[in-house]
Structure formats: structure tokens, C-alpha cells
Motif scaffolding. Structure first.
Motif, mmCIF file in Angstrom:
data_model
loop_
_atom_site.group_PDB
_atom_site.id
_atom_site.type_symbol
_atom_site.label_atom_id
_atom_site.label_comp_id
_atom_site.label_asym_id
_atom_site.label_seq_id
_atom_site.Cartn_x
_atom_site.Cartn_y
_atom_site.Cartn_z
ATOM 1 N N GLY A 176 90.585 10.630 45.156
ATOM 2 C CA GLY A 176 90.044 11.708 45.977
ATOM 3 C C GLY A 176 91.071 12.297 46.923
ATOM 4 O O GLY A 176 91.108 13.516 47.150
ATOM 5 N N ARG A 177 91.939 11.472 47.487
ATOM 6 C CA ARG A 177 92.971 11.984 48.392
ATOM 7 C C ARG A 177 93.993 12.820 47.645
ATOM 8 O O ARG A 177 94.535 13.790 48.189
ATOM 9 C CB ARG A 177 93.639 10.826 49.133
ATOM 10 N N LYS A 178 94.287 12.448 46.414
ATOM 11 C CA LYS A 178 95.178 13.286 45.603
ATOM 12 C C LYS A 178 94.574 14.674 45.375
ATOM 13 O O LYS A 178 95.293 15.673 45.326
ATOM 14 C CB LYS A 178 95.454 12.618 44.260
ATOM 15 N N MET A 179 93.266 14.717 45.230
ATOM 16 C CA MET A 179 92.593 15.997 45.020
ATOM 17 C C MET A 179 92.428 16.772 46.326
ATOM 18 O O MET A 179 92.133 17.980 46.303
ATOM 19 C CB MET A 179 91.215 15.759 44.391
ATOM 20 N N GLY A 180 92.588 16.080 47.457
ATOM 21 C CA GLY A 180 92.486 16.750 48.742
ATOM 22 C C GLY A 180 91.063 17.015 49.194
ATOM 23 O O GLY A 180 90.829 17.933 49.988
ATOM 24 N N VAL A 181 90.104 16.212 48.721
ATOM 25 C CA VAL A 181 88.708 16.431 49.102
ATOM 26 C C VAL A 181 88.460 15.898 50.510
ATOM 27 O O VAL A 181 89.200 15.046 50.996
ATOM 28 C CB VAL A 181 87.756 15.739 48.098
ATOM 29 N N PRO A 182 87.421 16.369 51.199
ATOM 30 C CA PRO A 182 87.107 15.864 52.545
ATOM 31 C C PRO A 182 86.708 14.390 52.508
ATOM 32 O O PRO A 182 86.337 13.839 51.469
ATOM 33 C CB PRO A 182 85.929 16.758 52.978
ATOM 34 N N ARG A 183 86.761 13.785 53.672
ATOM 35 C CA ARG A 183 86.405 12.374 53.804
ATOM 36 C C ARG A 183 84.959 12.130 53.395
ATOM 37 O O ARG A 183 84.644 11.081 52.809
ATOM 38 C CB ARG A 183 86.632 11.929 55.258
ATOM 39 N N ARG A 184 84.101 13.081 53.659
ATOM 40 C CA ARG A 184 82.689 12.942 53.289
ATOM 41 C C ARG A 184 82.544 12.765 51.780
ATOM 42 O O ARG A 184 81.698 11.979 51.306
ATOM 43 C CB ARG A 184 81.913 14.186 53.738
ATOM 44 N N ALA A 185 83.345 13.443 50.996
ATOM 45 C CA ALA A 185 83.289 13.313 49.539
ATOM 46 C C ALA A 185 83.685 11.912 49.104
ATOM 47 O O ALA A 185 83.130 11.365 48.129
ATOM 48 C CB ALA A 185 84.188 14.355 48.885
ATOM 49 N N LEU A 186 84.637 11.300 49.800
ATOM 50 C CA LEU A 186 85.045 9.931 49.469
ATOM 51 C C LEU A 186 83.896 8.954 49.698
ATOM 52 O O LEU A 186 83.668 8.047 48.876
ATOM 53 C CB LEU A 186 86.255 9.525 50.316
ATOM 54 N N VAL A 187 83.187 9.127 50.804
ATOM 55 C CA VAL A 187 82.055 8.245 51.094
ATOM 56 C C VAL A 187 80.969 8.418 50.033
ATOM 57 O O VAL A 187 80.387 7.420 49.541
ATOM 58 C CB VAL A 187 81.512 8.529 52.504
ATOM 59 N N ILE A 188 80.667 9.650 49.643
ATOM 60 C CA ILE A 188 79.637 9.891 48.622
ATOM 61 C C ILE A 188 80.037 9.259 47.295
ATOM 62 O O ILE A 188 79.208 8.635 46.601
ATOM 63 C CB ILE A 188 79.397 11.411 48.449
ATOM 64 N N ALA A 189 81.308 9.373 46.928
ATOM 65 C CA ALA A 189 81.773 8.825 45.648
ATOM 66 C C ALA A 189 81.663 7.306 45.639
ATOM 67 O O ALA A 189 81.202 6.700 44.646
ATOM 68 C CB ALA A 189 83.199 9.265 45.388
ATOM 69 N N VAL A 190 82.104 6.639 46.724
ATOM 70 C CA VAL A 190 82.042 5.175 46.782
ATOM 71 C C VAL A 190 80.586 4.711 46.759
ATOM 72 O O VAL A 190 80.225 3.745 46.047
ATOM 73 C CB VAL A 190 82.781 4.645 48.027
ATOM 74 N N ALA A 191 79.709 5.368 47.504
ATOM 75 C CA ALA A 191 78.291 4.981 47.523
ATOM 76 C C ALA A 191 77.656 5.159 46.150
ATOM 77 O O ALA A 191 76.839 4.322 45.699
ATOM 78 C CB ALA A 191 77.542 5.815 48.559
ATOM 79 N N THR A 192 78.019 6.224 45.424
ATOM 80 C CA THR A 192 77.468 6.460 44.081
ATOM 81 C C THR A 192 77.902 5.356 43.120
ATOM 82 O O THR A 192 77.086 4.849 42.316
ATOM 83 C CB THR A 192 77.930 7.830 43.567
ATOM 84 N N ALA A 193 79.201 4.941 43.186
ATOM 85 C CA ALA A 193 79.684 3.870 42.312
ATOM 86 C C ALA A 193 79.028 2.539 42.664
ATOM 87 O O ALA A 193 78.785 1.708 41.777
ATOM 88 C CB ALA A 193 81.203 3.769 42.412
ATOM 89 N N MET A 194 78.708 2.322 43.948
ATOM 90 C CA MET A 194 78.003 1.096 44.330
ATOM 91 C C MET A 194 76.635 1.029 43.642
ATOM 92 O O MET A 194 76.221 -0.053 43.177
ATOM 93 C CB MET A 194 77.837 1.037 45.854
ATOM 94 N N GLN A 195 75.949 2.151 43.558
ATOM 95 C CA GLN A 195 74.624 2.179 42.938
ATOM 96 C C GLN A 195 74.698 2.115 41.415
ATOM 97 O O GLN A 195 73.935 1.401 40.777
ATOM 98 C CB GLN A 195 73.869 3.450 43.358
ATOM 99 N N GLU A 196 75.622 2.848 40.815
ATOM 100 C CA GLU A 196 75.674 2.970 39.359
ATOM 101 C C GLU A 196 76.221 1.711 38.678
ATOM 102 O O GLU A 196 75.701 1.291 37.640
ATOM 103 C CB GLU A 196 76.532 4.180 38.965
ATOM 104 N N SER A 197 77.281 1.119 39.221
ATOM 105 C CA SER A 197 77.934 -0.005 38.522
ATOM 106 C C SER A 197 78.230 -1.185 39.430
ATOM 107 O O SER A 197 78.905 -2.126 38.992
ATOM 108 C CB SER A 197 79.254 0.492 37.900
#
Length: 286
Positions: free
Chosen positions: A160-181
Motif C-alpha cells: 500500500g505504501r508503494k502505491m501511495g494510498v492513505p493510511r486509512r486504506a492500509l487499515v481497511i486492507a489489514v482488517a479485510t484480510a483478518m476477516q477473509e483469511s
């Protein structure tokens, strides 16, 4: 003329001498005179010897002074024939030999010098070398994660940091992976191909694979690419950024807009843990 008919000796003493045991008084007078004369002669000889010795010493002293002056004159004559650089060098050597502080000559032998050499002055003309900053060490697992889960979370944050997304996007991505896998890179039992790639478990939710349980049949990408945590993260974040107003949504609504899960509210329970994980990987302000 005496009564006996003899003539008086004009050179004889005027009064008769009187004989004694030690001789006549005339003889004593003559001996005393000779003694005085001898004493005077002896004193004169001694004075002459002293004078001679004094003269010799003085001559030697004058000769030594003359020799020193001659040597100085010769040195001055030789100095006049030396070049100015040689004279300056000699003067410098003389000043150095008179100095109180002496610099030890460097040792040319293989043995270590007995006097430690002073450190050389730093070369201010050499350009300063740039020192690369030390790479931060991986943070210890937090929020109840194990090593594998924390490493997968780091992979998501790095992508996510390579893509330059906001910090909020990083939190959403980690939370989604916690639920999915549960933050494990899971292969699919339905797709044996997925098990040919590094994985940390096998799931049976159709052909869903990877951290985000994305399906190749739904157009998320090739199976092998979806098993790569970085590629899978880019796919998720690209889709998230296409959701209108995702920045102002609740975490669970933003995740659901991408995943289209049968349980849309489940993502929200992981927000606090995901936030703590992201903060551990990327401290605030970085």
C-alpha cells in the motif's frame, strides 16, 4: 813600615782579623754575601719560570681564540656559497633541534612503534560519504498475531505504501484480510494449482485463494498471481479506490463494497486490531 822592617800591605784590612773556631770574621762576611747572592739568583730564576709559564698559557689561549675565529670565518665563507633554500633548511633544522617539543620519527621497522602516533588530522577536502539509514527491524507481533500473520500484515502495508494510498486504506486492507483469511496466505482445495505456490493453509470456499480470498473465476487475476501477497493487495486497494466516497465510509462498508461478502458487518470487528498493527509497522507521522 812595620817595626820588623816589612812594608804594610795597602790592600790588607785596616784592622787585624780575629781568628775563631769558625774562621775569621771576613770569611763569615763573604759567605753571607754569597748566600744572599745565591738566594737572589734563585728567586730571579723562579720569577722567570713563572713568567715563562704565564706567557705560554696566554699564547695557547690566543691561539685557540684565533682558531675559533678562523673556523667561524670559514663557516661564514661556506655559508655564503650555499643557496638561500639550503640556508633556510639549515636554519629550520637548528630551530627544530632547539625546540622543547620533539616529534618522534616514524618507525620503519616491522615492530610496533614504542610511541603511539597521534591521529592524523581529518581531511576536510574529501567529500563526506553518505551513510545509508539503517533499515528498521521488523516489529514484534501485536494484537494477538503470530509471526506469519505479522509478516503478511507487513506485506500488505508495504504494498500500500508503494502505491501511495492513505493510511486509512492500509487499515481497511489489514482488517479485510483478518476477516477473509485470518491473515494467512491460504490456497484452495478446489484448485490444486494454488497449492503449488507458497501457502499457509488450505481453504474450501469455492476457488477463493490468498489473503483476500479472491477468485480467479471472478476476474481478480491468475491463480498464481493471487497467491502473491503483494499482487493480491494491489488488486484489493485498486478496487477500493474506485469506490466513491470510501474515505468517509465505515470500515465495514468500504470493505464490503469491494468484497461483496455474505456477512458485511463482520469486517468492523477487526478495525481496532488492524489500526494497532498498522501503527506498529508504520508509526504515526511516517
Amino acid at each position: 813600615m812595620r817595626d820588623d822592617g816589612t812594608l804594610d800591605d795597602p790592600y790588607a784590612p785596616s784592622s787585624p782579623t780575629t781568628d775563631t773556631e769558625d774562621g775569621t770574621s771576613t770569611e763569615r762576611t763573604t759567605a753571607a754575601s754569597r748566600l744572599r747572592a745565591y738566594a737572589r739568583d734563585l728567586a730571579g730564576r723562579r720569577r722567570a719560570q713563572v713568567a715563562l709559564a704565564t706567557g705560554v698559557v696566554c699564547c695557547l689561549g690566543l691561539a685557540a681564540v684565533a682558531q675559533v675565529r678562523n673556523e667561524d670565518a670559514d663557516a661564514a665563507t661556506r655559508g655564503g656559497s650555499l643557496s638561500s633554500s639550503e640556508l633556510a633548511q639549515r636554519a629550520e633544522q637548528q630551530r627544530a633541534s632547539r625546540g622543547l617539543e620533539r616529534v618522534a620519527a616514524p618507525s620503519t621497522s616491522a615492530a610496533a612503534p614504542s610511541v603511539a602516533a597521534s591521529p592524523a588530522d581529518p581531511d576536510t577536502t574529501a567529500p563526506a560519504r553518505k551513510v545509508a539509514p539503517a533499515r528498521p527491524t521488523d516489529p514484534a507481533p501485536v494484537a494477538g498475531l503470530d509471526e506469519d500473520q505479522m509478516e503478511n500484515a507487513e506485506a500488505i502495508v508495504r504494498a500500500g505504501r508503494k502505491m501511495g494510498v492513505p493510511r486509512r486504506a492500509l487499515v481497511i486492507a489489514v482488517a479485510t484480510a483478518m476477516q477473509e483469511s485470518n491473515l494467512y496466505n491460504v490456497a484452495s482445495g478446489v484448485l490444486p494449482e494454488s497449492q503449488d505456490y507458497p501457502h499457509q493453509g488450505v481453504g474450501w470456499d469455492h476457488d477463493s485463494v490468498g489473503l483476500f480470498q479472491q477468485r480467479s473465476s471472478s476476474g481478480w487475476g491468475p491463480v498464481g498471481r493471487l497467491m502473491d501477497p503483494e499482487f493480491a493487495t494491489r488488486q484489493f486497494l485498486t478496487a477500493l479506490q474506485q469506490v466513491p466516497g470510501w474515505q468517509g465510509m465505515r470500515l465495514t462498508d468500504a470493505a464490503q463494497a469491494v468484497q461483496v461478502s455474505a456477512y458485511p458487518e463482520y469486517y468492523q470487528q477487526h478495525e481496532w486490531r488492524a489500526t494497532r498493527v498498522v501503527d506498529a509497522i508504520v508509526p504515526a507521522g511516517r
